[in-house]
Design a protein around this motif. Sequence first.
Motif, PDB file in Angstrom:
ATOM      1  N   TYR A   4     -24.116  30.819  37.618  1.00  0.00           N
ATOM      2  CA  TYR A   4     -23.228  30.378  36.910  1.00  0.00           C
ATOM      3  C   TYR A   4     -23.755  29.852  35.665  1.00  0.00           C
ATOM      4  O   TYR A   4     -22.930  29.004  34.846  1.00  0.00           O
ATOM      5  CB  TYR A   4     -22.229  29.391  37.637  1.00  0.00           C
ATOM      6  CG  TYR A   4     -21.292  30.182  38.699  1.00  0.00           C
ATOM      7  CD1 TYR A   4     -20.540  31.397  38.638  1.00  0.00           C
ATOM      8  CD2 TYR A   4     -21.563  29.815  40.139  1.00  0.00           C
ATOM      9  CE1 TYR A   4     -19.893  31.837  39.448  1.00  0.00           C
ATOM     10  CE2 TYR A   4     -20.935  30.363  40.780  1.00  0.00           C
ATOM     11  CZ  TYR A   4     -19.949  31.464  40.725  1.00  0.00           C
ATOM     12  OH  TYR A   4     -19.549  32.048  41.681  1.00  0.00           O
ATOM     13  N   SER A   5     -25.175  29.757  35.549  1.00  0.00           N
ATOM     14  CA  SER A   5     -25.841  29.290  34.402  1.00  0.00           C
ATOM     15  C   SER A   5     -25.545  30.239  33.139  1.00  0.00           C
ATOM     16  O   SER A   5     -24.958  31.051  33.371  1.00  0.00           O
ATOM     17  CB  SER A   5     -27.125  29.146  34.666  1.00  0.00           C
ATOM     18  OG  SER A   5     -27.793  30.397  34.504  1.00  0.00           O
ATOM     19  N   ASP A   6     -25.853  29.951  31.991  1.00  0.00           N
ATOM     20  CA  ASP A   6     -25.597  30.504  30.713  1.00  0.00           C
ATOM     21  C   ASP A   6     -26.478  31.867  30.826  1.00  0.00           C
ATOM     22  O   ASP A   6     -26.029  32.928  30.419  1.00  0.00           O
ATOM     23  CB  ASP A   6     -26.017  29.884  29.615  1.00  0.00           C
ATOM     24  CG  ASP A   6     -25.126  28.895  29.097  1.00  0.00           C
ATOM     25  OD1 ASP A   6     -23.949  29.060  29.702  1.00  0.00           O
ATOM     26  OD2 ASP A   6     -25.381  27.852  28.360  1.00  0.00           O
ATOM     27  N   ASN A   7     -27.697  31.832  31.365  1.00  0.00           N
ATOM     28  CA  ASN A   7     -28.467  33.241  31.667  1.00  0.00           C
ATOM     29  C   ASN A   7     -27.787  34.242  32.481  1.00  0.00           C
ATOM     30  O   ASN A   7     -27.772  35.147  32.629  1.00  0.00           O
ATOM     31  CB  ASN A   7     -29.967  32.807  32.198  1.00  0.00           C
ATOM     32  CG  ASN A   7     -30.703  32.225  31.106  1.00  0.00           C
ATOM     33  OD1 ASN A   7     -30.284  32.340  29.837  1.00  0.00           O
ATOM     34  ND2 ASN A   7     -31.670  31.339  31.445  1.00  0.00           N
ATOM     35  N   TRP A   8     -27.107  33.361  33.624  1.00  0.00           N
ATOM     36  CA  TRP A   8     -26.320  34.364  34.596  1.00  0.00           C
ATOM     37  C   TRP A   8     -24.972  34.962  33.919  1.00  0.00           C
ATOM     38  O   TRP A   8     -24.887  36.161  34.206  1.00  0.00           O
ATOM     39  CB  TRP A   8     -25.909  33.453  35.765  1.00  0.00           C
ATOM     40  CG  TRP A   8     -24.652  33.952  36.660  1.00  0.00           C
ATOM     41  CD1 TRP A   8     -24.965  34.961  37.752  1.00  0.00           C
ATOM     42  CD2 TRP A   8     -23.279  34.119  36.496  1.00  0.00           C
ATOM     43  NE1 TRP A   8     -23.835  35.162  38.240  1.00  0.00           N
ATOM     44  CE2 TRP A   8     -22.778  34.860  37.493  1.00  0.00           C
ATOM     45  CE3 TRP A   8     -22.160  33.368  35.523  1.00  0.00           C
ATOM     46  CZ2 TRP A   8     -21.376  34.917  37.510  1.00  0.00           C
ATOM     47  CZ3 TRP A   8     -21.346  33.631  35.760  1.00  0.00           C
ATOM     48  CH2 TRP A   8     -20.562  34.267  36.632  1.00  0.00           C
ATOM     49  N   ALA A   9     -24.424  34.247  32.917  1.00  0.00           N
ATOM     50  CA  ALA A   9     -23.441  34.578  32.168  1.00  0.00           C
ATOM     51  C   ALA A   9     -23.554  35.831  31.345  1.00  0.00           C
ATOM     52  O   ALA A   9     -23.113  36.922  31.095  1.00  0.00           O
ATOM     53  CB  ALA A   9     -22.693  33.589  31.331  1.00  0.00           C
ATOM     54  N   VAL A  10     -25.050  35.810  30.752  1.00  0.00           N
ATOM     55  CA  VAL A  10     -25.467  36.933  30.067  1.00  0.00           C
ATOM     56  C   VAL A  10     -25.510  38.026  30.704  1.00  0.00           C
ATOM     57  O   VAL A  10     -25.429  39.128  30.433  1.00  0.00           O
ATOM     58  CB  VAL A  10     -26.716  36.467  29.255  1.00  0.00           C
ATOM     59  CG1 VAL A  10     -27.480  37.592  28.608  1.00  0.00           C
ATOM     60  CG2 VAL A  10     -26.690  35.429  28.108  1.00  0.00           C
ATOM     61  N   SER A  11     -26.340  37.882  31.877  1.00  0.00           N
ATOM     62  CA  SER A  11     -26.735  39.163  32.488  1.00  0.00           C
ATOM     63  C   SER A  11     -25.283  39.812  33.383  1.00  0.00           C
ATOM     64  O   SER A  11     -25.252  40.834  33.353  1.00  0.00           O
ATOM     65  CB  SER A  11     -27.403  38.747  33.811  1.00  0.00           C
ATOM     66  OG  SER A  11     -28.703  38.098  33.385  1.00  0.00           O
ATOM     67  N   LYS A  12     -24.390  38.882  33.569  1.00  0.00           N
ATOM     68  CA  LYS A  12     -23.102  39.373  34.214  1.00  0.00           C
ATOM     69  C   LYS A  12     -22.319  40.249  33.194  1.00  0.00           C
ATOM     70  O   LYS A  12     -21.745  41.199  33.190  1.00  0.00           O
ATOM     71  CB  LYS A  12     -22.208  38.134  34.647  1.00  0.00           C
ATOM     72  CG  LYS A  12     -20.757  38.917  35.510  1.00  0.00           C
ATOM     73  CD  LYS A  12     -19.972  37.753  36.008  1.00  0.00           C
ATOM     74  CE  LYS A  12     -19.005  38.195  36.742  1.00  0.00           C
ATOM     75  NZ  LYS A  12     -18.076  39.203  35.744  1.00  0.00           N
ATOM     76  N   ALA A  13     -22.243  39.784  31.785  1.00  0.00           N
ATOM     77  CA  ALA A  13     -21.549  40.317  30.695  1.00  0.00           C
ATOM     78  C   ALA A  13     -22.054  41.643  30.339  1.00  0.00           C
ATOM     79  O   ALA A  13     -21.434  42.448  30.139  1.00  0.00           O
ATOM     80  CB  ALA A  13     -21.531  39.434  29.616  1.00  0.00           C
ATOM     81  N   LEU A  14     -23.419  41.696  30.426  1.00  0.00           N
ATOM     82  CA  LEU A  14     -24.292  42.866  30.009  1.00  0.00           C
ATOM     83  C   LEU A  14     -23.996  43.966  30.765  1.00  0.00           C
ATOM     84  O   LEU A  14     -23.580  45.151  30.648  1.00  0.00           O
ATOM     85  CB  LEU A  14     -25.685  42.415  29.699  1.00  0.00           C
ATOM     86  CG  LEU A  14     -26.265  42.045  28.489  1.00  0.00           C
ATOM     87  CD1 LEU A  14     -27.643  41.497  28.728  1.00  0.00           C
ATOM     88  CD2 LEU A  14     -25.917  42.600  27.356  1.00  0.00           C
ATOM     89  N   PHE A  15     -23.943  43.600  32.343  1.00  0.00           N
ATOM     90  CA  PHE A  15     -23.830  44.563  33.214  1.00  0.00           C
ATOM     91  C   PHE A  15     -22.232  45.248  33.192  1.00  0.00           C
ATOM     92  O   PHE A  15     -22.127  46.432  33.215  1.00  0.00           O
ATOM     93  CB  PHE A  15     -24.091  43.777  34.674  1.00  0.00           C
ATOM     94  CG  PHE A  15     -23.806  44.860  35.818  1.00  0.00           C
ATOM     95  CD1 PHE A  15     -24.448  45.905  36.151  1.00  0.00           C
ATOM     96  CD2 PHE A  15     -22.512  44.969  36.450  1.00  0.00           C
ATOM     97  CE1 PHE A  15     -24.466  46.633  37.186  1.00  0.00           C
ATOM     98  CE2 PHE A  15     -22.176  45.699  37.501  1.00  0.00           C
ATOM     99  CZ  PHE A  15     -23.027  46.467  37.977  1.00  0.00           C
ATOM    100  N   ASP A  16     -21.421  44.263  33.082  1.00  0.00           N
ATOM    101  CA  ASP A  16     -19.962  44.421  33.052  1.00  0.00           C
ATOM    102  C   ASP A  16     -19.487  45.482  31.659  1.00  0.00           C
ATOM    103  O   ASP A  16     -18.736  46.295  31.896  1.00  0.00           O
ATOM    104  CB  ASP A  16     -19.026  43.284  33.214  1.00  0.00           C
ATOM    105  CG  ASP A  16     -19.003  42.767  34.662  1.00  0.00           C
ATOM    106  OD1 ASP A  16     -19.791  43.291  35.471  1.00  0.00           O
ATOM    107  OD2 ASP A  16     -18.633  41.488  34.687  1.00  0.00           O
ATOM    108  N   TYR A  17     -20.112  44.943  30.474  1.00  0.00           N
ATOM    109  CA  TYR A  17     -19.930  45.749  29.278  1.00  0.00           C
ATOM    110  C   TYR A  17     -20.589  47.158  29.500  1.00  0.00           C
ATOM    111  O   TYR A  17     -19.879  48.013  29.152  1.00  0.00           O
ATOM    112  CB  TYR A  17     -20.397  44.782  28.096  1.00  0.00           C
ATOM    113  CG  TYR A  17     -20.319  45.505  26.854  1.00  0.00           C
ATOM    114  CD1 TYR A  17     -18.853  45.677  26.342  1.00  0.00           C
ATOM    115  CD2 TYR A  17     -21.333  46.326  26.287  1.00  0.00           C
ATOM    116  CE1 TYR A  17     -18.477  46.174  24.993  1.00  0.00           C
ATOM    117  CE2 TYR A  17     -21.082  46.722  24.916  1.00  0.00           C
ATOM    118  CZ  TYR A  17     -19.603  46.713  24.441  1.00  0.00           C
ATOM    119  OH  TYR A  17     -19.398  47.103  23.332  1.00  0.00           O
TER     120      TYR A  17
END
Length: 318
Positions: A4-17
């Motif tokens: 749930y850190s900002d780096n986690w959010a980047v990774s999740k968004a890139l994967f989902d997108y």
Amino acid sequence: MPRYSDNWAVSKALFDYTAGGSCACCSFPTLFDPNGLKGLISSVSDLETDAANAEYNAAVSEESPWPPDMRDSIWADRVKVRYKMKKEMADYRAFWDEVGNSDGNGDSDGNGDGEGVENLKQFCMTELGAVGLRKIFQMARSEVTDMLSNRYSACSAYGTVMCAVVEQVANFKMTKYEVDSRGLEEIELEKVLQYNRFGGFVIEGIVSDVSCSNDIDVKNEEEKLEINQDVLDVFLASMKSLIGPKLLERGPSTSKSGKNDNDEDEGGADDADAEEMIVKKGSKKKKGPSFRSDRRIVRLIILRHWADQIIRKYRETR
């Protein structure tokens, strides 16, 4: 990386997108500003000058995690969502004028305390009651992104990012980040906003079950519940802040001159300080995007969702 850190959010968004693909309208983000990405970032008027410059430098650097088309679409939607939210501020001002004048003695400019807050508090206490308030102050995570898509026309790139950000907000304590908010009303609301798996986003402690704590044997559900007036006051103060003058408060200026080019603009967003996104020369530690401004928008959407329900019920009874 911490979950749930900002780096986690980047990774999740890139994967989902990447898994979900983009929509056709995301191909034209630069139509929003003739100066392209820099113009879009500058258009987010409550982003401090230093932070805006840092955002731009981070976005165009080789270390940026976003593909260019996704990056531009995200910033285009950040501007679009804030623009549409600003236009709605007049509706909230009109409502507070209406509530303040309900007995003929309230203020008419929507700016003073007047009778408006007290009138609405009495409505919540007596007409909605504890049962009604408990039903209102619940919001599922999916409803936040649904509002972004349906009400504010957010496209897939920004919607994917905000799905990750909503999870951040729901699990904000796990990030160990400092308070995101600016301004007393926003800070106080952030403190009482919680998430649980039964009710989704809720306001902690606004309604409590006294039958459990005091062992009262009552059959009427309303008599089992008690409204915490202090917490209700926190919500009403936040609801009153929806009239502006700014969408979101700006943090203190970090520029040497102490001035900001956009001081007279209506609020749009605030983000991490510039140093949070700058990789110092010679430093091996990499910094990524900050989602503070997006988390603030998520909380603002939740606040508006609850405020809209109270406004609708108030007008239904008048």
